[in-house]
Design an enzyme around this catalytic site. Structure first.
Site, PDB file in Angstrom:
ATOM      1  CG  HIS A 191     -11.174   6.669   0.631  1.00 19.99           C
ATOM      2  ND1 HIS A 191     -10.115   7.519   0.412  1.00 19.99           N
ATOM      3  CD2 HIS A 191     -12.044   7.353   1.405  1.00 19.99           C
ATOM      4  CE1 HIS A 191     -10.341   8.664   1.003  1.00 19.99           C
ATOM      5  NE2 HIS A 191     -11.491   8.601   1.617  1.00 19.99           N
ATOM      6  CE1 TYR A 208     -10.726  10.946   4.995  1.00 11.12           C
ATOM      7  CE2 TYR A 208     -12.466   9.649   4.005  1.00 11.12           C
ATOM      8  CZ  TYR A 208     -11.550  10.676   3.939  1.00 11.12           C
ATOM      9  OH  TYR A 208     -11.458  11.444   2.799  1.00 11.12           O
ATOM     10  CG  HIS A 211      -2.089  12.151  -0.841  1.00 15.86           C
ATOM     11  ND1 HIS A 211      -2.821  13.238  -0.391  1.00 15.86           N
ATOM     12  CD2 HIS A 211      -2.872  11.065  -0.619  1.00 15.86           C
ATOM     13  CE1 HIS A 211      -3.987  12.811   0.074  1.00 15.86           C
ATOM     14  NE2 HIS A 211      -4.039  11.505  -0.050  1.00 15.86           N
ATOM     15  CG  PHE A 212       0.763   7.475   1.232  1.00 12.39           C
ATOM     16  CD1 PHE A 212       1.854   7.081   1.965  1.00 12.39           C
ATOM     17  CD2 PHE A 212       0.566   6.914  -0.033  1.00 12.39           C
ATOM     18  CE1 PHE A 212       2.760   6.181   1.444  1.00 12.39           C
ATOM     19  CE2 PHE A 212       1.477   6.018  -0.559  1.00 12.39           C
ATOM     20  CZ  PHE A 212       2.585   5.651   0.185  1.00 12.39           C
ATOM     21  CG  HIS A 213       5.329   9.486   3.310  1.00 10.49           C
ATOM     22  ND1 HIS A 213       5.221   8.733   2.168  1.00 10.49           N
ATOM     23  CD2 HIS A 213       5.973   8.697   4.216  1.00 10.49           C
ATOM     24  CE1 HIS A 213       5.785   7.549   2.368  1.00 10.49           C
ATOM     25  NE2 HIS A 213       6.245   7.502   3.594  1.00 10.49           N
ATOM     26  NE  ARG A 217       2.190   4.088  -4.798  1.00 12.06           N
ATOM     27  CZ  ARG A 217       1.037   3.856  -4.136  1.00 12.06           C
ATOM     28  NH1 ARG A 217      -0.137   4.112  -4.716  1.00 12.06           N
ATOM     29  NH2 ARG A 217       1.037   3.379  -2.915  1.00 12.06           N
ATOM     30  NE  ARG A 218       2.588   0.152  -3.545  1.00  7.85           N
ATOM     31  CZ  ARG A 218       1.398  -0.340  -3.311  1.00  7.85           C
ATOM     32  NH1 ARG A 218       0.694  -0.868  -4.274  1.00  7.85           N
ATOM     33  NH2 ARG A 218       0.922  -0.363  -2.098  1.00  7.85           N
TER      34      ARG A 218
HETATM   35 FE1  HAS Z   1      -5.690  10.173   0.286  1.00 10.55          FE
HETATM   36  C1  HAS Z   1      -4.403   8.007  -2.098  1.00 10.55           C
HETATM   37  C2  HAS Z   1      -7.838  11.471  -2.042  1.00 10.55           C
HETATM   38  C3  HAS Z   1      -7.128  12.169   2.707  1.00 10.55           C
HETATM   39  C4  HAS Z   1      -4.048   8.384   2.723  1.00 10.55           C
HETATM   40  N1  HAS Z   1      -4.437   8.530   0.308  1.00 10.55           N
HETATM   41  C5  HAS Z   1      -4.009   7.802  -0.775  1.00 10.55           C
HETATM   42  C6  HAS Z   1      -3.123   6.751  -0.333  1.00 10.55           C
HETATM   43  C7  HAS Z   1      -3.054   6.844   1.034  1.00 10.55           C
HETATM   44  C8  HAS Z   1      -3.883   7.965   1.425  1.00 10.55           C
HETATM   45  C9  HAS Z   1      -2.287   5.918   1.976  1.00 10.55           C
HETATM   46  O1  HAS Z   1      -8.873  10.735  -4.815  1.00 10.55           O
HETATM   47  C10 HAS Z   1      -2.402   5.755  -1.244  1.00 10.55           C
HETATM   48  C11 HAS Z   1      -3.038   4.396  -1.267  1.00 10.55           C
HETATM   49  C12 HAS Z   1      -2.250   3.482  -2.165  1.00 10.55           C
HETATM   50  O2  HAS Z   1      -1.294   2.851  -1.677  1.00 10.55           O
HETATM   51  O3  HAS Z   1      -2.527   3.443  -3.382  1.00 10.55           O
HETATM   52  N2  HAS Z   1      -7.174  11.596   0.302  1.00 10.55           N
HETATM   53  C13 HAS Z   1      -7.906  11.987  -0.757  1.00 10.55           C
HETATM   54  C14 HAS Z   1      -8.829  13.043  -0.357  1.00 10.55           C
HETATM   55  C15 HAS Z   1      -8.606  13.246   0.997  1.00 10.55           C
HETATM   56  C16 HAS Z   1      -7.585  12.320   1.393  1.00 10.55           C
HETATM   57  C17 HAS Z   1      -9.811  13.752  -1.207  1.00 10.55           C
HETATM   58  N3  HAS Z   1      -5.595  10.272   2.312  1.00 10.55           N
HETATM   59  C18 HAS Z   1      -6.295  11.143   3.112  1.00 10.55           C
HETATM   60  C19 HAS Z   1      -6.016  10.861   4.492  1.00 10.55           C
HETATM   61  C20 HAS Z   1      -5.138   9.784   4.505  1.00 10.55           C
HETATM   62  C21 HAS Z   1      -4.892   9.432   3.124  1.00 10.55           C
HETATM   63  C22 HAS Z   1      -6.635  11.602   5.668  1.00 10.55           C
HETATM   64  C23 HAS Z   1      -4.534   9.039   5.631  1.00 10.55           C
HETATM   65  C24 HAS Z   1      -4.710   9.308   6.902  1.00 10.55           C
HETATM   66  N4  HAS Z   1      -6.024   9.829  -1.680  1.00 10.55           N
HETATM   67  C25 HAS Z   1      -6.994  10.419  -2.436  1.00 10.55           C
HETATM   68  C26 HAS Z   1      -7.024   9.809  -3.776  1.00 10.55           C
HETATM   69  C27 HAS Z   1      -6.038   8.818  -3.785  1.00 10.55           C
HETATM   70  C28 HAS Z   1      -5.437   8.849  -2.466  1.00 10.55           C
HETATM   71  C29 HAS Z   1      -7.896  10.117  -4.904  1.00 10.55           C
HETATM   72  C30 HAS Z   1      -5.679   7.859  -4.936  1.00 10.55           C
HETATM   73  C31 HAS Z   1      -4.585   8.408  -5.743  1.00 10.55           C
HETATM   74  C32 HAS Z   1      -4.159   7.440  -6.809  1.00 10.55           C
HETATM   75  O4  HAS Z   1      -4.212   7.798  -7.994  1.00 10.55           O
HETATM   76  O5  HAS Z   1      -3.755   6.300  -6.492  1.00 10.55           O
HETATM   77  C33 HAS Z   1      -9.358  14.239   1.886  1.00 10.55           C
HETATM   78  O6  HAS Z   1      -9.999  13.557   2.921  1.00 10.55           O
HETATM   79  C34 HAS Z   1      -8.467  15.309   2.459  1.00 10.55           C
HETATM   80  C35 HAS Z   1      -9.227  16.337   3.268  1.00 10.55           C
HETATM   81  C36 HAS Z   1      -8.310  17.143   4.159  1.00 10.55           C
HETATM   82  C37 HAS Z   1      -8.225  18.466   4.198  1.00 10.55           C
HETATM   83  C38 HAS Z   1      -7.250  19.144   5.154  1.00 10.55           C
HETATM   84  C39 HAS Z   1      -7.947  19.857   6.313  1.00 10.55           C
HETATM   85  C40 HAS Z   1      -6.955  20.406   7.292  1.00 10.55           C
HETATM   86  C41 HAS Z   1      -7.035  20.282   8.633  1.00 10.55           C
HETATM   87  C42 HAS Z   1      -5.943  20.858   9.512  1.00 10.55           C
HETATM   88  C43 HAS Z   1      -6.219  22.315   9.864  1.00 10.55           C
HETATM   89  C44 HAS Z   1      -5.316  22.861  10.858  1.00 10.55           C
HETATM   90  C45 HAS Z   1      -4.218  23.601  10.596  1.00 10.55           C
HETATM   91  C46 HAS Z   1      -3.383  24.020  11.736  1.00 10.55           C
HETATM   92  C47 HAS Z   1      -3.781  23.967   9.225  1.00 10.55           C
HETATM   93  C48 HAS Z   1      -9.078  19.335   3.348  1.00 10.55           C
HETATM   94  C49 HAS Z   1      -8.187  19.622   9.300  1.00 10.55           C
HETATM   95  C50 HAS Z   1      -3.154  25.504  11.900  1.00 10.55           C
HETATM   96  C51 HAS Z   1      -2.110  25.536  12.959  1.00 10.55           C
HETATM   97  C52 HAS Z   1      -1.918  26.500  13.832  1.00 10.55           C
HETATM   98  C53 HAS Z   1      -0.876  26.292  14.843  1.00 10.55           C
HETATM   99  C54 HAS Z   1      -2.647  27.777  13.875  1.00 10.55           C
HETATM  100 CU    CU Z   2      -8.899   7.357  -1.026  1.00 12.90          CU
END
Ligand code: HAS
Ligand code: CU
Length: 550
Positions: A225, A229, A376-378, A439-440
């Site tokens: 996990h 980050y 999600h991860f894409h 998946r996979r």
């Molecule tokens: Fe995830 C599975 C939960 C973030 C990557 N995640 C994965 C896997 C990958 C991955 C690669 O709880 C699969 C691994 C595998 O092969 O099995 N993930 C989360 C949660 C977050 C999260 C709670 N993941 C990421 C990030 C990744 C990533 C970052 C890569 C860089 N994820 C999971 C969970 C799984 C999971 C389970 C397991 C699922 C399963 O069953 O296998 C949080 O950190 C996300 C927080 C992010 C936000 C978004 C904030 C938005 C921002 C942008 C704002 C700006 C804007 C622009 C909109 C709340 C900061 C405005 C634009 C203008 C021009 C005005």
């Molecule tokens: Cu995770």
């Protein structure tokens, strides 16, 4: 050559070398990616590629390893060295160590890549035992991880020199963030390091008769996990310290940015069990504790959302934007570096929201091991992170080479193509996940596919999105290569460094101390993982024999 460029000549050269490897990995990973998308759509190109790509799973291993382990890690090593040197305003403390580190990481990469190439390590990027790869795969990856530790060591040595000359001054934001990123990663990577040294390397060498899959998986996700980050925080460094300058604004709040990074430092690791909600053998109590911490680690991203959008708003208003949203069209959309990062942010926001679904213990059962997770991860690593890295390279490669981008036009189109391609592909992947598609899985050849007309109707869109995405990647790659080889225009770029509206001194001094935060990090890890790992280690049985399932 400017004075800074002359003083940081070694750092610049190393950054360039790291980036060359990162870009090569991106190219290999991208080719494998489009093959997968086409396979899903029923176009099977693997028979023509044998034995270079011996199977779908061989290609999928290339894809995962090259994209999320090599493209990311080598980009990060190069970028953080660059950021830290510029932010501290001095060369790295140990040039010898810096060169050795790069060499070690390259040797590790070659060691790991060789059995992948010969189809002796088709175990995907998560290398779950009892699948058993060639020992060189595990040893090579371990050396790459050790290399990242040495990057941290060099930054700490550099920090100490800087600190001796600047007592009482707040650490410059970019350097602070680079050190926090690597410190978080060092703590996090101990899990996979133990998995490699104590379990997988002896297992693959035949020194143990078998392996304990659950202990190995738990150690893997201890790192697996927080590694997300490790990929994300360098993108955040750009969003906080560079994008505000690129849009003609200021960073809204420097202390808030530091708080976000410090929360990542102590909350990134004690959450890995959210990848193992369905694993038997770990008590649901600890899964629930880590699910709650996972909701906690949302906060630093929400702080980032607020702070980065507020900073861009300052820029849009300074450029004449009026009204609630009128500042958005005023942002510098013709600058490909900005556009790539802004579109990355937008896609990332959707990925983050999906993360909330994944993290919700019981709801996870709906999506676990389905295409939803691939969607999600894409959006996260495949868009928020990758588009941001691309946006950074749109100014960094011209800066390092002294040559203007080969084609600004192509660079302006590229992020939009990514938005369309990834938007389509990942949306459909989420949907397919909700329709239970695993998946996979080499789905285009699955015997049960004709039974699922609901999948069949959507799968061509995965292929279409994937091809658009591939074109976008190709545009990017061609532009990078031709900038280095064929561009004749001199570059006029500076390193973007944003000022802060609310500067570092508006926050408490404790934000600039290390020990309290490292202490919290260790305490939370012991709390959330101590009992789990203690129990698994005490009952470990090295009894499951290795398998070659490919
Ligand atoms: Fe995830 C599975 C939960 C973030 C990557 N995640 C994965 C896997 C990958 C991955 C690669 O709880 C699969 C691994 C595998 O092969 O099995 N993930 C989360 C949660 C977050 C999260 C709670 N993941 C990421 C990030 C990744 C990533 C970052 C890569 C860089 N994820 C999971 C969970 C799984 C999971 C389970 C397991 C699922 C399963 O069953 O296998 C949080 O950190 C996300 C927080 C992010 C936000 C978004 C904030 C938005 C921002 C942008 C704002 C700006 C804007 C622009 C909109 C709340 C900061 C405005 C634009 C203008 C021009 C005005
Ligand atoms: Cu995770």
């Amino acid at each position: 050559m400017t004075e800074t460029a002359a003083r940081l000549r070694l750092e610049h050269r190393l950054t360039a070398y790291y980036l060359i490897i990162a870009l090569a990995a991106l190219a290999v990973g991208g080719i494998m990616g489009v093959l997968q998308a086409l396979q899903h759509a029923g176009i099977n190109l693997y028979p023509y590629l044998y034995p270079v790509v011996a199977s779908y799973y061989h290609g999928l291993t290339y894809h995962g390893v090259m994209m999320v382990l090599v493209w990311t890690t080598f980009f990060i090593a190069g970028f953080l060295v660059f950021v830290a040197a510029h932010s501290f305003g001095r060369p790295l403390a140990s040039p010898g160590l810096a060169k050795f580190t790069f060499g070690l990481m390259v040797v590790g990469l070659l060691l790991a890549a060789w059995p992948i190439a010969t189809n002796d390590a088709s175990v995907l990027f998560t290398f779950y035992p009892p699948m058993k790869a060639h020992p060189a795969f595990y040893i090579g990856l371990t050396l790459v991880v050790v290399g990242t530790w040495l990057v941290l060591l060099n930054l700490i040595l550099t920090y100490r020199r800087w600190r001796a000359e600047n007592p009482g001054v707040r650490t410059p934001l970019g350097a602070f963030m680079a050190v926090v990123t690597l410190a978080m990663w060092f703590i996090a990577s101990l899990g996979v390091a133990i998995e490699m040294l104590a379990l997988l390397i002896p297992f693959s060498l035949g020194l143990t008769s078998g392996v304990d899959p659950l202990l190995a998986r738990t150690l893997f996700w201890f790192t697996g996990h927080p590694i997300v980050y490790f990929w994300l925080l360098p993108a955040y460094i750009s969003w906080y310290t560079m994008v505000p300058k690129q849009v003609g604004g200021k960073l809204f709040s420097d202390p808030l940015a530091r708080i976000s990074f410090l929360i990542f430092l102590f909350l990134s690791t004690p959450v890995g069990l959210h990848h193992q909600f369905t694993d038997p053998g770990v008590s649901e109590f600890w899964k629930l504790i880590q699910a709650i911490f996972t909701f906690g680690v949302f906060f630093p991203s929400l702080l980032t959302f607020f702070n980065v959008v507020a900073s861009m708003e300052l820029g849009g208003r300074a450029r004449g934007g009026r009204g609630w949203l009128g500042w958005i069209p005023k942002l510098p959309w013709s600058d490909p570096s900005f556009t790539a990062q802004a579109l990355g942010m937008i896609l990332f926001a959707f990925g983050g929201i999906g993360g909330l679904v994944n993290a919700s213990y019981n709801v996870n059962l709906v999506v676990h091991n389905t295409m939803w997770v691939v969607g999600h991860f894409h959006l996260t690593v495949g868009s928020g992170v990758t588009l941001t890295y691309m946006g950074i390279l749109y100014w960094l490669v011209p800066y390092l080479t002294g040559r203007a981008l080969w084609s600004r036009r192509l660079a302006q189109v590229q992020p939009w193509l990514w938005l369309v391609g990834m938007g389509t592909m990942s949306f459909v992947q989420h949907w397919l996940g909700l329709l239970d598609m695993p998946r996979r899985t080499m789905i285009g050849s699955a015997a049960y596919l004709p039974l699922r007309p609901d999948w069949e109707a959507l799968l061509p869109l995965v292929g279409t999105g994937g091809v658009i995405l591939f074109l976008s990647g190709l545009f990017f790659f061609v532009n990078m290569v031709l900038t280095v080889l064929a561009s004749r225009q001199p570059a006029r770029v500076e390193v973007p460094v944003a000022e802060a509206l609310h500067g570092p001194e508006t926050g408490p001094a404790v934000l600039d101390r290390w020990r309290p935060w490292l202490g919290v990090a260790l305490a939370l890890i012991i709390l959330a993982y101590g009992p789990v790992l203690g129990m698994l280690a005490a009952s470990a049985a090295f009894s499951v024999p290795g398998m070659r399932v490919w």
